[in-house]
Design an enzyme around this catalytic site. Structure first.
Site, PDB file in Angstrom:
ATOM      1  N   GLY A  78       0.703  -1.116  -0.064  1.00  0.00           N
ATOM      2  CA  GLY A  78      -0.119   0.170  -0.006  1.00  0.00           C
ATOM      3  C   GLY A  78       0.928   1.230   0.146  1.00  0.00           C
ATOM      4  CB  CYS A  79       0.138   4.572  -1.507  1.00  0.00           C
ATOM      5  SG  CYS A  79      -1.366   4.967  -0.737  1.00  0.00           S
TER       6      CYS A  79
END
Length: 328
Positions: free
Chosen positions: A116-117
Site C-alpha cells: 500500500g502507498c
C-alpha cells in the site's frame, strides 16, 4: 524462449493505466489485453489469466481473490495490487528495499503482493530502525499520512475532476478513517515488525497525486543514547546504494528542506526520507515523500514485475513525458 507474457487484469483503472504508461515502449515483454467487448466474459478472462507468465491484478479485493482462484496451472505468477493478500501466508511482500533479503525473496516467489502507498512510506521509515534496535518493537507508534485525491479511487477522482458527483471534500482537505481501522494497518504492523498496531490518521487533499507520510518520535521513549543523528545514520546505511530510495541530508537538525511539497516526486518511482529534530525538546520527526501512484502503487508494481521476471536494467519506472494523462 519467447518474451514473458504479461496480463494486467483491471488495466482500465487508475493503477492499471499507470502501469501501462510505465511499460510504454518496452520491447522485452509481451503485454496481452482482453478485448474490451469481452471484459465481462469470465471464460475469456480465465483463458488470459492462465496463458500469461505473469499476471498483475489491479482489482478490488474480492475480485482479486476470484482472479487467483481462476488460475488453475502451477506456473502463472501473480502480482496483486489490492489489499487482499498483503499479510496472507504464501505471499511475499513486494518491497524490495525493505530488508537485505527481500529482493531475493521476490525474485523467487510465485505470489507477490504490492504494498500500500501509506504502508510503503511508514515501513520505509520504521522497519530499518526496529531492525537496528533504535525503535523497540513494542513502542507506541503513530503515523500521519497526507495524499492526493487519486489515492481515493475512481469515484473520488471523477468527482474531483468534474466528471459527475458533488465535490467530495467540501473544501481543500479531509481527514478520514477516524475509526482508527484503516486497511493498511495490518501490513504496517507486520512488516514494521511492531508488536502493536500503530495509530494511523490519513488525510486527503485537493491535489491529484503525491504524498507525505510522517512518524513522530520522542527520544525519551527510545533506547538510551539514541539521537536524531544515530537515527539518520541507520536509515542512510540501510538504503545505501538503493536506486529508488534516498535519505536526504541531515546537518545538526537543520532541515534539508524548510517545507515539503508532496508533489515533488510525481510520476517517478522514487521515495525520499527526511529526518527533522529539535534537540532541546528531544523530538524527532521522520518523513517520507513519494508519489502514491508511483512508488506507492504502479511504479512499485513495475519494479516488482522486473524483479520477478529478471528484467531489471536501467529503467527508472517513471511515467514517460510523452505518455497521455491517466484518466480512469
Amino acid at each position: 524462449m519467447g518474451k514473458p507474457r504479461v496480463f494486467i487484469d483491471g488495466e482500465a483503472g487508475t493503477t492499471g493505466l499507470q502501469i501501462r504508461s510505465r511499460l510504454q515502449g518496452r520491447n522485452d515483454l509481451e503485454l496481452i489485453s482482453i478485448d474490451p467487448a469481452l471484459r465481462k466474459d469470465q471464460n475469456e478472462r480465465k483463458r488470459l489469466l492462465g496463458s500469461a507468465d505473469l499476471v498483475i491484478l489491479c482489482l478490488p479485493d474480492e475480485a482479486s481473490r476470484e482472479a487467483v482462484s481462476m488460475i488453475e496451472n502451477e506456473t502463472t505468477r501473480v502480482l496483486d495490487a489490492s489489499t487482499a493478500y498483503r499479510v496472507a501466508e504464501g505471499w511475499t511482500y513486494g518491497f524490495p528495499e525493505m530488508t537485505p533479503t527481500q529482493k531475493a525473496e521476490i525474485q523467487g516467489a510465485r505470489f507477490v503482493s504490492n504494498p500500500g502507498c501509506y504502508s510503503t512510506g511508514m515501513i520505509a521509515l520504521v522497519r530499518p530502525l526496529v531492525d537496528a534496535g533504535l525503535i523497540p518493537a513494542d513502542a507506541p507508534i503513530s503515523v500521519q499520512g497526507f495524499s492526493g485525491y487519486s489515492g481515493g479511487g475512481r469515484q473520488l477522482v471523477d468527482a474531483m475532476e468534474g466528471r459527475g458527483g458533488e465535490h467530495p471534500l467540501a473544501g481543500l482537505f479531509k481527514s478520514y478513517a477516524l475509526g482508527l481501522a484503516h486497511k493498511h494497518l495490518p501490513e504496517m504492523q507486520k512488516y514494521g515488525t511492531l508488536q502493536f498496531a500503530p495509530l494511523f490518521t490519513p488525510s486527503v487533499g485537493a491535489w491529484r497525486q503525491g504524498m507525505l507520510v510522517q512518524v513522530p518520535l520522542f527520544l525519551r521513549t527510545l533506547p538510551a543514547g539514541t539521537t536524531a543523528e544515530s537515527i539518520h545514520a541507520a536509515l542512510a546505511e540501510h538504503y545505501r546504494g538503493q536506486r529508488f530510495i534516498e535519505v536526504m541530508p541531515f546537518e545538526h537538525g537543520k532541515p534539508a528542506e524548510p517545507q515539503l511539497d508532496p508533489q515533488t516526486l510525481n510520476d517517478t518511482n522514487k521515495l525520499q526520507i527526511f529526518v527533522f529534530s529539535n534537540a532541546a525538546l528531544g523530538q524527532v520527526l521522520l518523513m517520507a515523500r513519494l508519489d502514491n501512484l508511483g512508488k506507492g502503487a504502479s511504479g512499485a508494481a513495475v519494479q516488482n514485475l522486473d524483479v520477478m521476471l529478471g528484467l531489471e536494467g536501467e529503467q527508472d519506472y517513471s511515467v514517460p513525458p510523452e505518455a497521455p494523462a491517466v484518466t480512469p
